[in-house]
Write a protein that holds these residues in place. Structure first.
Motif, mmCIF file in Angstrom:
data_model
loop_
_atom_site.group_PDB
_atom_site.id
_atom_site.type_symbol
_atom_site.label_atom_id
_atom_site.label_comp_id
_atom_site.label_asym_id
_atom_site.label_seq_id
_atom_site.Cartn_x
_atom_site.Cartn_y
_atom_site.Cartn_z
ATOM 1 N N SER A 45 -4.436 -0.091 -5.142
ATOM 2 C CA SER A 45 -3.493 0.823 -5.630
ATOM 3 C C SER A 45 -3.356 0.859 -7.299
ATOM 4 O O SER A 45 -3.356 -0.337 -7.676
ATOM 5 N N GLY A 46 -3.618 1.968 -7.998
ATOM 6 C CA GLY A 46 -3.246 1.826 -9.559
ATOM 7 C C GLY A 46 -1.957 1.145 -9.761
ATOM 8 O O GLY A 46 -1.669 0.574 -10.725
ATOM 9 N N ARG A 47 -0.977 1.349 -8.537
ATOM 10 C CA ARG A 47 0.291 0.892 -9.171
ATOM 11 C C ARG A 47 0.352 -0.753 -9.192
ATOM 12 O O ARG A 47 0.785 -1.304 -10.203
ATOM 13 N N TYR A 48 -0.574 -1.316 -8.413
ATOM 14 C CA TYR A 48 -0.640 -2.739 -8.432
ATOM 15 C C TYR A 48 -1.471 -3.302 -9.718
ATOM 16 O O TYR A 48 -1.468 -4.302 -9.927
ATOM 17 N N LEU A 49 -2.667 -2.618 -9.960
ATOM 18 C CA LEU A 49 -3.363 -3.007 -11.005
ATOM 19 C C LEU A 49 -2.666 -2.770 -12.127
ATOM 20 O O LEU A 49 -2.745 -3.818 -13.096
ATOM 21 N N ASN A 50 -1.883 -1.749 -12.220
ATOM 22 C CA ASN A 50 -0.994 -1.628 -13.657
ATOM 23 C C ASN A 50 0.212 -2.787 -13.596
ATOM 24 O O ASN A 50 0.274 -3.283 -14.892
ATOM 25 N N TYR A 51 0.385 -3.209 -12.558
ATOM 26 C CA TYR A 51 1.702 -4.179 -12.267
ATOM 27 C C TYR A 51 1.070 -5.731 -12.867
ATOM 28 O O TYR A 51 1.659 -6.296 -13.567
ATOM 29 N N TYR A 52 -0.032 -6.068 -12.229
ATOM 30 C CA TYR A 52 -0.762 -7.191 -12.320
ATOM 31 C C TYR A 52 -1.620 -7.458 -13.612
ATOM 32 O O TYR A 52 -2.034 -8.206 -14.511
ATOM 33 N N LYS A 92 1.312 -6.271 6.007
ATOM 34 C CA LYS A 92 2.038 -5.362 5.481
ATOM 35 C C LYS A 92 1.685 -5.090 3.715
ATOM 36 O O LYS A 92 1.228 -4.188 3.238
ATOM 37 N N GLY A 93 1.513 -6.197 2.847
ATOM 38 C CA GLY A 93 1.241 -6.591 1.511
ATOM 39 C C GLY A 93 -0.023 -6.064 1.254
ATOM 40 O O GLY A 93 -0.294 -5.292 0.555
ATOM 41 N N TYR A 94 -0.987 -6.184 2.230
ATOM 42 C CA TYR A 94 -2.644 -6.016 1.789
ATOM 43 C C TYR A 94 -2.738 -4.522 2.196
ATOM 44 O O TYR A 94 -3.518 -3.922 1.440
ATOM 45 N N MET A 95 -1.975 -3.980 3.017
ATOM 46 C CA MET A 95 -2.038 -2.575 3.417
ATOM 47 C C MET A 95 -1.575 -1.737 2.219
ATOM 48 O O MET A 95 -2.057 -0.904 1.842
ATOM 49 N N ARG A 96 -0.411 -2.166 1.583
ATOM 50 C CA ARG A 96 0.209 -1.617 0.268
ATOM 51 C C ARG A 96 -0.816 -1.832 -0.844
ATOM 52 O O ARG A 96 -0.926 -0.826 -1.587
ATOM 53 N N LEU A 97 -1.758 -2.753 -0.716
ATOM 54 C CA LEU A 97 -2.589 -2.854 -2.057
ATOM 55 C C LEU A 97 -3.866 -1.816 -1.766
ATOM 56 O O LEU A 97 -4.539 -1.409 -2.668
ATOM 57 N N GLY A 98 -3.916 -1.293 -0.543
ATOM 58 C CA GLY A 98 -5.249 -0.424 -0.067
ATOM 59 C C GLY A 98 -6.114 -1.058 0.762
ATOM 60 O O GLY A 98 -7.237 -0.477 0.983
ATOM 61 N N ALA A 99 -5.667 -1.994 1.433
ATOM 62 C CA ALA A 99 -6.632 -2.630 2.482
ATOM 63 C C ALA A 99 -6.858 -1.948 3.710
ATOM 64 O O ALA A 99 -6.164 -0.968 4.144
ATOM 65 N N MET A 100 -7.981 -1.995 4.355
ATOM 66 C CA MET A 100 -8.171 -1.451 5.822
ATOM 67 C C MET A 100 -8.298 -2.579 6.834
ATOM 68 O O MET A 100 -8.442 -3.845 6.436
ATOM 69 N N VAL A 101 -8.387 -2.230 7.885
ATOM 70 C CA VAL A 101 -8.382 -3.266 8.998
ATOM 71 C C VAL A 101 -9.731 -2.990 9.833
ATOM 72 O O VAL A 101 -10.205 -1.820 9.890
ATOM 73 N N GLY A 102 -10.539 -3.893 10.495
ATOM 74 C CA GLY A 102 -11.531 -3.805 11.323
ATOM 75 C C GLY A 102 -11.210 -3.196 12.451
ATOM 76 O O GLY A 102 -10.066 -3.050 12.988
#
Length: 296
Positions: free
Chosen positions: A277-284, A243-253
């Motif tokens: 996600s820009g949200r996470y780039l801004n956060y970290y 779920k966390g990686y999906m929120r980052l913008g990940a895809m699945v095979g």
């Protein structure tokens, strides 16, 4: 992204190959810090051994994974990829003792250039990552695996530091995309029909990022029609890491793989840096500076 063993007979103990050697990581190379927790790469063979002990506690003692009798005796999770990977650690510096006693979480990182010199990625044992790599000859890939955290430290801060470390490491080496296996508990994919079908219909990697499970291992994720899926319930059924990686913008095979040794059902997570996600780039921080010097 938890990357599991192939099977209990495929484990190769390479840990002794590095015993007595000091790694080249500088002793001041802290990638992030929040209060008493810090993240950095392992600096020595003894720290890698301690990380393997943490993995054993989580994967074998808690999740009931199967390893060989020698590893059971030694209480270590070890495989042949350990010798070529970098090992990201989270340490609780408030714990008395040596750094080996302070390790509470770990991740295993494998860069494409290292993997190609040493025989390939672990994920290739389950998924056709070669086809994915061949479509991106000018991109640098990194495999993430063996992610685990001790129960008392499964908090937001620990997760943030693991991602902080991954992000800082990716920036350091100019990584363009990350991938690795994400795991569901158990060896019956149908028990996760809702979540797997949700992933298949909503974030399946397509076109240039498409990647599939190896044909002989492929188990369908498309077990429910899209109109029968309740997104809210599906999200609740996802393992936190996926779920966390999906929120980052990940895809699945496409397709899942059953890992009988680790008693899991695996999917391949693919995360192009450009998708984050820009949200996470801004956060970290675009320079991974968010927790680089944080002390509070």
């Amino acid at each position: 992204m938890t990357i599991e063993l192939l099977d209990s007979t495929s484990v190769v103990d390479t840990s002794q190959a590095c015993v007595g050697k000091t790694m080249t990581t500088p002793t001041t190379d802290i990638l992030g810090r929040i209060a008493n927790l810090e993240t950095r790469l392992a600096r020595s063979a003894s720290e890698i051994d301690a990380a393997q002990a943490v993995r054993y506690k989580v994967f074998v003692e808690e999740m009931k994974a199967q390893v060989g009798p020698d590893l059971d005796r030694r209480k270590r999770d070890v495989d042949s990829w350990d010798a070529i990977c970098d090992h990201l650690l989270v340490l609780d510096t408030a714990i008395e003792g040596d750094p080996e006693d302070q390790i509470v979480g770990t991740y295993r990182l494998l860069r494409q250039d290292v993997a190609e010199r040493a025989g390939g990625f672990y994920s290739a044992s389950e998924f056709d990552v070669g086809a994915l790599l061949s479509r991106h000859p000018n991109k640098r890939f990194m495999e993430l695996g063996r992610s685990c955290v001790l129960p008392d430290y499964r908090t937001k801060r620990t997760v943030e530091l693991l991602w902080q470390g991954n992000w800082a490491y990716a920036l350091r080496y100019g990584v363009d995309a990350m991938f690795g296996c994400g795991s569901f508990p158990g060896v019956v994919p149908a028990e996760h029909a809702l979540a797997l079908s949700f992933l298949h219909h909503n974030i399946r990697a397509r076109d240039e990022w498409a990647v599939s499970a190896r044909p002989e291992l492929h188990r369908t994720m498309d077990m429910m029609p899209v109109e029968a899926i309740n997104p809210k319930k599906a999200l609740a059924a996802l393992p936190p890491l996926i779920k966390g990686y999906m929120r980052l913008g990940a895809m699945v095979g496409d397709g899942a793989v059953v890992d009988h040794a680790f008693r899991t059902t695996d999917v391949l997570i693919v995360l192009p840096i450009s998708n984050i996600s820009g949200r996470y780039l801004n956060y970290y921080g675009a320079d991974a500076g968010r927790f680089a010097t944080s002390v509070s």
